[in-house]
Design a protein around this motif. Structure first.
Motif, PDB file in Angstrom:
ATOM      1  N   MET A 224     -25.035   7.986 -15.394  1.00  0.00           N
ATOM      2  CA  MET A 224     -25.556   8.257 -13.969  1.00  0.00           C
ATOM      3  C   MET A 224     -25.645   9.716 -14.058  1.00  0.00           C
ATOM      4  O   MET A 224     -24.789  10.595 -14.486  1.00  0.00           O
ATOM      5  CB  MET A 224     -24.822   7.743 -13.030  1.00  0.00           C
ATOM      6  N   PRO A 225     -26.791  10.072 -13.168  1.00  0.00           N
ATOM      7  CA  PRO A 225     -27.081  11.646 -13.028  1.00  0.00           C
ATOM      8  C   PRO A 225     -25.589  12.228 -12.330  1.00  0.00           C
ATOM      9  O   PRO A 225     -24.723  11.527 -11.454  1.00  0.00           O
ATOM     10  CB  PRO A 225     -28.115  11.819 -11.875  1.00  0.00           C
ATOM     11  N   LEU A 226     -25.165  13.372 -12.344  1.00  0.00           N
ATOM     12  CA  LEU A 226     -23.814  13.702 -11.736  1.00  0.00           C
ATOM     13  C   LEU A 226     -24.002  13.693 -10.276  1.00  0.00           C
ATOM     14  O   LEU A 226     -23.092  13.344  -9.619  1.00  0.00           O
ATOM     15  CB  LEU A 226     -23.487  15.253 -12.379  1.00  0.00           C
ATOM     16  N   TYR A 227     -25.213  13.611  -9.592  1.00  0.00           N
ATOM     17  CA  TYR A 227     -25.207  13.713  -8.284  1.00  0.00           C
ATOM     18  C   TYR A 227     -24.733  12.338  -7.964  1.00  0.00           C
ATOM     19  O   TYR A 227     -24.274  12.028  -6.816  1.00  0.00           O
ATOM     20  CB  TYR A 227     -26.778  13.968  -7.870  1.00  0.00           C
ATOM     21  N   ALA A 228     -25.146  11.381  -8.767  1.00  0.00           N
ATOM     22  CA  ALA A 228     -24.641   9.876  -8.273  1.00  0.00           C
ATOM     23  C   ALA A 228     -23.354   9.912  -8.321  1.00  0.00           C
ATOM     24  O   ALA A 228     -22.563   9.131  -7.497  1.00  0.00           O
ATOM     25  CB  ALA A 228     -25.457   8.903  -9.066  1.00  0.00           C
ATOM     26  N   TRP A 229     -22.651  10.486  -9.153  1.00  0.00           N
ATOM     27  CA  TRP A 229     -21.165  10.236  -9.157  1.00  0.00           C
ATOM     28  C   TRP A 229     -20.658  11.088  -7.867  1.00  0.00           C
ATOM     29  O   TRP A 229     -19.650  10.764  -7.364  1.00  0.00           O
ATOM     30  CB  TRP A 229     -20.620  11.150 -10.442  1.00  0.00           C
ATOM     31  N   TYR A 230     -21.278  12.186  -7.573  1.00  0.00           N
ATOM     32  CA  TYR A 230     -20.738  12.919  -6.238  1.00  0.00           C
ATOM     33  C   TYR A 230     -21.089  12.112  -5.271  1.00  0.00           C
ATOM     34  O   TYR A 230     -20.239  12.120  -4.234  1.00  0.00           O
ATOM     35  CB  TYR A 230     -21.293  14.264  -6.361  1.00  0.00           C
ATOM     36  N   VAL A 231     -22.053  11.434  -5.104  1.00  0.00           N
ATOM     37  CA  VAL A 231     -22.356  10.383  -3.908  1.00  0.00           C
ATOM     38  C   VAL A 231     -21.288   9.523  -3.979  1.00  0.00           C
ATOM     39  O   VAL A 231     -20.678   9.186  -2.876  1.00  0.00           O
ATOM     40  CB  VAL A 231     -23.604   9.739  -4.251  1.00  0.00           C
ATOM     41  N   LEU A 232     -20.744   8.761  -5.023  1.00  0.00           N
ATOM     42  CA  LEU A 232     -19.751   7.771  -4.952  1.00  0.00           C
ATOM     43  C   LEU A 232     -18.541   8.464  -4.416  1.00  0.00           C
ATOM     44  O   LEU A 232     -17.773   7.918  -3.549  1.00  0.00           O
ATOM     45  CB  LEU A 232     -19.371   7.182  -6.332  1.00  0.00           C
ATOM     46  N   VAL A 233     -18.366   9.513  -4.958  1.00  0.00           N
ATOM     47  CA  VAL A 233     -16.870  10.292  -4.682  1.00  0.00           C
ATOM     48  C   VAL A 233     -16.821  10.596  -2.980  1.00  0.00           C
ATOM     49  O   VAL A 233     -15.946  10.393  -2.494  1.00  0.00           O
ATOM     50  CB  VAL A 233     -16.565  11.693  -5.608  1.00  0.00           C
ATOM     51  N   VAL A 234     -17.915  11.263  -2.646  1.00  0.00           N
ATOM     52  CA  VAL A 234     -18.034  11.712  -1.355  1.00  0.00           C
ATOM     53  C   VAL A 234     -18.123  10.687  -0.406  1.00  0.00           C
ATOM     54  O   VAL A 234     -17.720  10.355   0.869  1.00  0.00           O
ATOM     55  CB  VAL A 234     -19.261  12.584  -1.132  1.00  0.00           C
ATOM     56  N   GLY A 235     -18.843   9.686  -0.797  1.00  0.00           N
ATOM     57  CA  GLY A 235     -19.103   8.093   0.110  1.00  0.00           C
ATOM     58  C   GLY A 235     -17.697   7.763   0.404  1.00  0.00           C
ATOM     59  O   GLY A 235     -17.290   7.337   1.578  1.00  0.00           O
ATOM     60  N   GLY A 236     -16.792   7.577  -0.597  1.00  0.00           N
ATOM     61  CA  GLY A 236     -15.614   7.128  -0.642  1.00  0.00           C
ATOM     62  C   GLY A 236     -14.876   7.993   0.364  1.00  0.00           C
ATOM     63  O   GLY A 236     -13.874   7.298   0.891  1.00  0.00           O
ATOM     64  N   MET A 237     -14.920   9.235   0.064  1.00  0.00           N
ATOM     65  CA  MET A 237     -14.123  10.166   1.097  1.00  0.00           C
ATOM     66  C   MET A 237     -14.648   9.896   2.487  1.00  0.00           C
ATOM     67  O   MET A 237     -13.625  10.021   3.323  1.00  0.00           O
ATOM     68  CB  MET A 237     -14.195  11.454   0.666  1.00  0.00           C
ATOM     69  N   ILE A 238     -15.753   9.640   2.732  1.00  0.00           N
ATOM     70  CA  ILE A 238     -16.128   9.295   4.194  1.00  0.00           C
ATOM     71  C   ILE A 238     -15.403   8.204   4.805  1.00  0.00           C
ATOM     72  O   ILE A 238     -15.117   8.137   5.684  1.00  0.00           O
ATOM     73  CB  ILE A 238     -17.731   9.362   4.271  1.00  0.00           C
ATOM     74  N   LEU A 239     -15.706   7.151   3.826  1.00  0.00           N
ATOM     75  CA  LEU A 239     -15.061   5.777   4.317  1.00  0.00           C
ATOM     76  C   LEU A 239     -13.525   5.929   4.539  1.00  0.00           C
ATOM     77  O   LEU A 239     -12.738   5.257   5.316  1.00  0.00           O
ATOM     78  CB  LEU A 239     -15.155   4.829   3.129  1.00  0.00           C
ATOM     79  N   PHE A 240     -12.685   6.887   3.630  1.00  0.00           N
ATOM     80  CA  PHE A 240     -11.305   7.022   4.155  1.00  0.00           C
ATOM     81  C   PHE A 240     -11.019   8.191   5.175  1.00  0.00           C
ATOM     82  O   PHE A 240     -10.029   8.366   5.538  1.00  0.00           O
ATOM     83  CB  PHE A 240     -10.500   7.256   2.840  1.00  0.00           C
ATOM     84  N   ALA A 241     -11.822   9.106   5.248  1.00  0.00           N
ATOM     85  CA  ALA A 241     -11.808  10.244   6.174  1.00  0.00           C
ATOM     86  C   ALA A 241     -12.044  10.079   7.538  1.00  0.00           C
ATOM     87  O   ALA A 241     -11.425  10.412   8.472  1.00  0.00           O
ATOM     88  CB  ALA A 241     -12.357  11.642   5.340  1.00  0.00           C
ATOM     89  N   PHE A 242     -13.064   9.465   7.647  1.00  0.00           N
ATOM     90  CA  PHE A 242     -13.728   9.350   9.241  1.00  0.00           C
ATOM     91  C   PHE A 242     -13.035   8.127  10.050  1.00  0.00           C
ATOM     92  O   PHE A 242     -12.481   8.502  11.101  1.00  0.00           O
ATOM     93  CB  PHE A 242     -15.228   8.960   9.279  1.00  0.00           C
ATOM     94  N   PRO A 243     -12.389   7.022   9.198  1.00  0.00           N
ATOM     95  CA  PRO A 243     -11.632   6.248  10.264  1.00  0.00           C
ATOM     96  C   PRO A 243     -10.527   6.714  10.808  1.00  0.00           C
ATOM     97  O   PRO A 243     -10.191   6.262  12.094  1.00  0.00           O
ATOM     98  CB  PRO A 243     -11.326   5.210   9.210  1.00  0.00           C
TER      99      PRO A 243
END
Length: 856
Positions: A224-243
């Motif tokens: 995967m492009p590194l950007y996609a990896w960062y999307v995964l990491v940041v998307g996961g962080m949003i799921l655990f940080a915003f709630p």
């Protein structure tokens, strides 16, 4: 319960995979290619005229999202300019203290909630499908719904400035200042931004599922492009940080609206709970902002060096490590709140430790540049500026991680300087670099090299003029968030320099904005791959086509444009997969999570107005309570639910017109799958992770009060009724079991029994919810934080009971009308997953408010 051991052959790919070189080398007849392209063009073209605003595809939504987030950023910047004008001279009376408080509150809130996170999601919605060679993301209507929620919420929150009613307690809303603030300002912040957080989570779900399931065939996770990896990491962080913030907002608004004393010490509450919940969100937020910018750099640096990135695996591990560690640092915002020294030592060490994975990523970029053949292009100038500014912010961050130093400069302008060096270097400069880099991909034109360099040097110089002196004013003791200051304290000159510097920044942004909006009709189209990049987005076509990519390629490299011969030629010829749209439907490719093997062809939504209607009524459900108008709010919530159900019923998980589709190169794929193979199941799973995090934050609150308060629960406290709580727990457990049984019965063809199980399950859900309400009715939530928290947990579970009940009835209706059959059962799989999570929440709640509360 699992599916039968033998896989359903109707749901398995058939034919040749991976494609052989002889198949790829075979030319496509020109007439066939033209006919296929014509059908694709017709299916994917954007609506014309006023119907254009009903578009849902990632290209249009991504552009709107990016432009709107950037507009909010400019508005927040204007607020900052006015504040700097006020602070240019001592004893200045340009604006009142109340207006200043509104401006600094909205400046911080807009930058964090209306620009930083939305801009990452907007850019990702716009760029990620191109990087992955996907036609679209799996849920384009969800992206559109999230965007319209974002617009409504953002206009509502920022519009409060026009009525002198904006929030004024700071972007962190500390109680008791915020809870006791008269007027609707705090409510506007809480409900308006909670509404926007829903948009953020919706986009995160879309991006995570898109990255996991919509990669092209052959693109394993390590390609995967590194950007996609960062999307995964940041998307996961949003799921655990915003709630946690959503949970905090929930408690906060209950106190504001109904006087439930969660943060009132006189009735057992504790303002520190808000600080914990806020900073569990707030500190990862910094990395949610920073990591996407690093992702942009990770895409630009290899192009500049004209070679693959050095240390791909190390960068991925470091990004994951940074995201993980960011959740262990929140207390370093609370060093002065009187926490135990052991805690201070632990969080201080963790705050220092996060430097290691961050440094690995930056050194990998430097190593790539050292071993490459550098082409100095304009975007790289902005990246170089970002690295310089961010490194400076990182160094002061190391200083602030030390509790003794932090105690000395706490709440001074030194912190303001550090914050802006970190966020400007870690966000603003890389985003502008990304705009210059990807503008040819988005607009098929180039931005001006000359104006770009003018903008850079003005912003870079102005930034350092503004914020470098703030380190000094902070060390001299000037507190932040003051609207004026007396002369003769040594703060006059540095404040004047900072204010002049802010004007230089504004001039730089004016040049940049002009470069963006100036007419370019006479400018020739850009060449197809102007930077000579190696990733799939640079296969884009000129002039632009609505389909995204002509045919979906088979990928074997991280930089396929550099490593795979004739790739672009074969894509353009329609030699790869899904080159046609013979059914007249929009389709995208779904692959397996790890290996990128073909799974199915997914039909995605066409333009619609239902997303606007759903967003409008959802907005009403959040906005009316701001003014204590609860009846219209409930009405809006009901209408929003009806709109969403109509949307789901008419589009998702419908039986297709045929079971399989020939996607080219001798491969046929199913057009319908259910369970873990489907994107809907993954969306439900990811959503429920976020939901479970919010619930865990409420439970954390219960034990926080128990550990910090001497009277929790009070000795003479009235507890929830034990018998009713037991009935509720049993009702939820049996309802869950019946829902799972319905899925199994339906799979085996026992449709009547499955319908009966769903009906009884739905009735039991209602019984359990009523029992839970009966258990807590005698408790008075305004008397003490203990009954208030019991009520809050019960309200949470009852609200989820309604959702679970609706899902059960929805599936029952689907079975009765033929939408849900033994063959087409995705809805049942998805609601079963919901009920797994919900049952855990319900049983934990029953345990906490029942036996646990009595034992404590």
């Amino acid at each position: 319960m699992t599916r039968s051991a033998a896989p359903d052959p109707r749901r398995e790919p058939r034919g040749t995979y991976p494609p052989e070189e002889e198949m790829l080398a075979e030319p496509v007849p020109p007439e066939l290619a033209r006919a296929q392209a014509a059908r694709l063009r017709e299916v994917w073209q954007a609506p014309k005229g006023w119907r254009y605003w009903s578009a849902v595809n990632n290209t249009e939504v991504g552009k709107w999202y990016s432009a709107t987030a950037f507009a909010f950023m400019l508005l927040a910047g204007i607020l900052a300019l006015v504040m700097r004008a006020q602070l240019a001279l001592p004893e200045n009376d340009l604006m009142s203290s109340d207006r200043f408080n509104q401006f600094f509150t909205m400046h911080g809130s807009a930058m964090m909630f209306l620009f930083a996170v939305p801009m990452f999601e907007a850019i990702s919605i716009l760029l990620l499908p191109g990087m992955l060679g996907a036609r679209d993301m799996p849920f384009p209507r969800l992206s559109a719904f999230g965007y319209w929620c974002f617009v409504i919420g953002g206009v509502f929150v920022m519009g409060s400035l026009l009525f002198d009613a904006a929030p004024r307690a700071g972007w962190f809303m500390y109680p008791p200042l915020a809870t006791e603030d008269p007027g609707p300002g705090s409510d506007i912040w809480l409900l308006g931004l909670s509404f926007i957080e829903i948009a953020s989570i919706a986009a995160a779900v879309e991006l995570i599922v898109g990255t996991l399931k919509c990669r092209p065939p052959g693109m394993r996770v390590n390609l995967m492009p590194l950007y996609a990896w960062y999307v995964l990491v940041v998307g996961g962080m949003i799921l655990f940080a915003f709630p946690p913030l959503i949970a905090g907002d929930f408690l906060f608004e209950l106190e504001r609206s109904f006087d439930w004393p969660f943060f009132d010490p006189e009735r057992g509450g504790d303002p520190l709970l808000w600080q914990h919940l806020f900073w569990i969100f707030g500190h990862p937020e910094v990395y949610i902002i920073f990591l996407p910018s690093i992702a942009i750099a990770a895409m630009i640096v290899p192009t500049v060096a004209q070679r693959p990135i050095v240390g791909y695996s190390w960068i991925v591990l470091s990004a994951v490590g940074t995201g993980f560690l960011s959740f262990g640092l929140w207390v370093h915002h609370m060093y002065t709140t009187g926490l135990p020294e052991l805690s201070l030592g632990f969080f201080s060490a963790a705050s220092e430790g996060v430097v290691i994975p961050t440094g690995i990523q930056l050194f990998a970029f430097l190593a790539t540049l050292m071993v490459g053949r550098i082409r100095m292009i304009l975007p790289m100038l902005w990246i170089a500026g970002a690295l310089a500014v961010f490194t400076m912010g990182g160094l002061t961050g190391v200083m602030l991680a030390l509790a003794p130093f932090d105690s000395q400069v706490h709440d001074t302008y030194f912190v303001v300087a550090h914050l802006h060096y970190t966020l400007f270097g870690g966000m603003v400069f890389p985003v502008i670099a990304g705009i210059y880099y990807y503008y040819p991909f988005i607009a098929k034109k180039m931005l001006s090299e000359r104006l770009g360099r003018w903008a850079f040097w003005l912003i870079f110089t102005g930034f350092n003029l503004t914020f470098l002196p703030m380190h000094y004013t902070g060390l001299m003791g000037m507190p932040r968030r003051v609207f004026t200051y007396p002369g003769g304290l040594g703060w006059d000159v540095p404040n004047l320099v900072s204010s002049l510097g802010s004007a230089v920044i504004a001039a730089g942004f004016a040049v940049f904005v002009w470069d963006l909006v100036r007419p370019k009709r006479d400018q020739p189209p850009v060449e197809r791959n102007p930077w000579r990049g190696g990733t799939l987005e640079w296969t884009h076509e000129i002039p632009a086509e609505g389909w995204g990519i002509r045919s979906i390629p088979y990928v074997t490299s991280r930089y396929p444009l550099w490593d795979q011969a004739k790739l672009v030629e074969r894509i353009d010829a329609g030699r790869f997969y899904l080159a046609d749209a013979e059914e007249g439907l929009r389709e995208t490719f779904v692959t397996s999570v790890m290996d990128g093997e073909p799974v199915m062809v997914q039909r995605v939504g066409k333009p619609t107005w239902i997303t606007h209607i759903a967003a409008l009524f959802t907005g009403g459900a959040f906005i009316f309570p701001t003014f204590h108008l609860y009846t219209p709010a409930i009405l809006c919530a009901g209408l929003a639910l009806a709109a969403i159900l109509y949307w789901l019923w008419t589009l998702t998980a419908r039986p297709p017109e045929k079971d399989r589709k020939d996607v080219g190169l001798g491969l046929t794929l199913p057009t319908y799958v259910s369970g873990p193979e489907s994107t809907g199941w993954w969306a439900m799973w990811i959503t429920m992770l976020g939901d479970a995090t919010a619930f865990a934050s409420l439970v954390f609150g219960f034990f926080f009060y128990w550990t910090t308060g001497a009277s929790f629960p009070p000795e003479d406290a009235l507890h929830a009724g034990g018998g009713a709580v037991a009935i509720a727990a049993a009702g939820y457990a049996v309802s869950w079991a019946l829902t799972l049984s319905a899925r199994g019965l339906n799979t085996r063809g026992r449709v009547i029994a499955a319908r009966a199980a769903l009906l009884v399950a739905a009735l039991l859900t209602l019984v359990a919810a009523l029992a839970l309400i009966a258990a807590i009715l005698p408790l008075e939530p305004t008397s003490h934080v203990y009954p208030a928290l019991i009520w809050a947990l019960a309200v949470w579970i009852v609200a989820h009971s309604i959702a679970g009940f609706v899902m059960q009835i929805y599936c029952l209706a689907g079975s009765l009308t033929g939408k849900l059959t033994p063959r087409y059962d995705a809805d049942l799989w998805n609601i079963s997953l919901y009920w797994h999570f919900f049952l855990i929440s319900a049983l934990v709640t029953c345990a906490v408010i029942g036996p646990v509360a009595r034992v404590l």
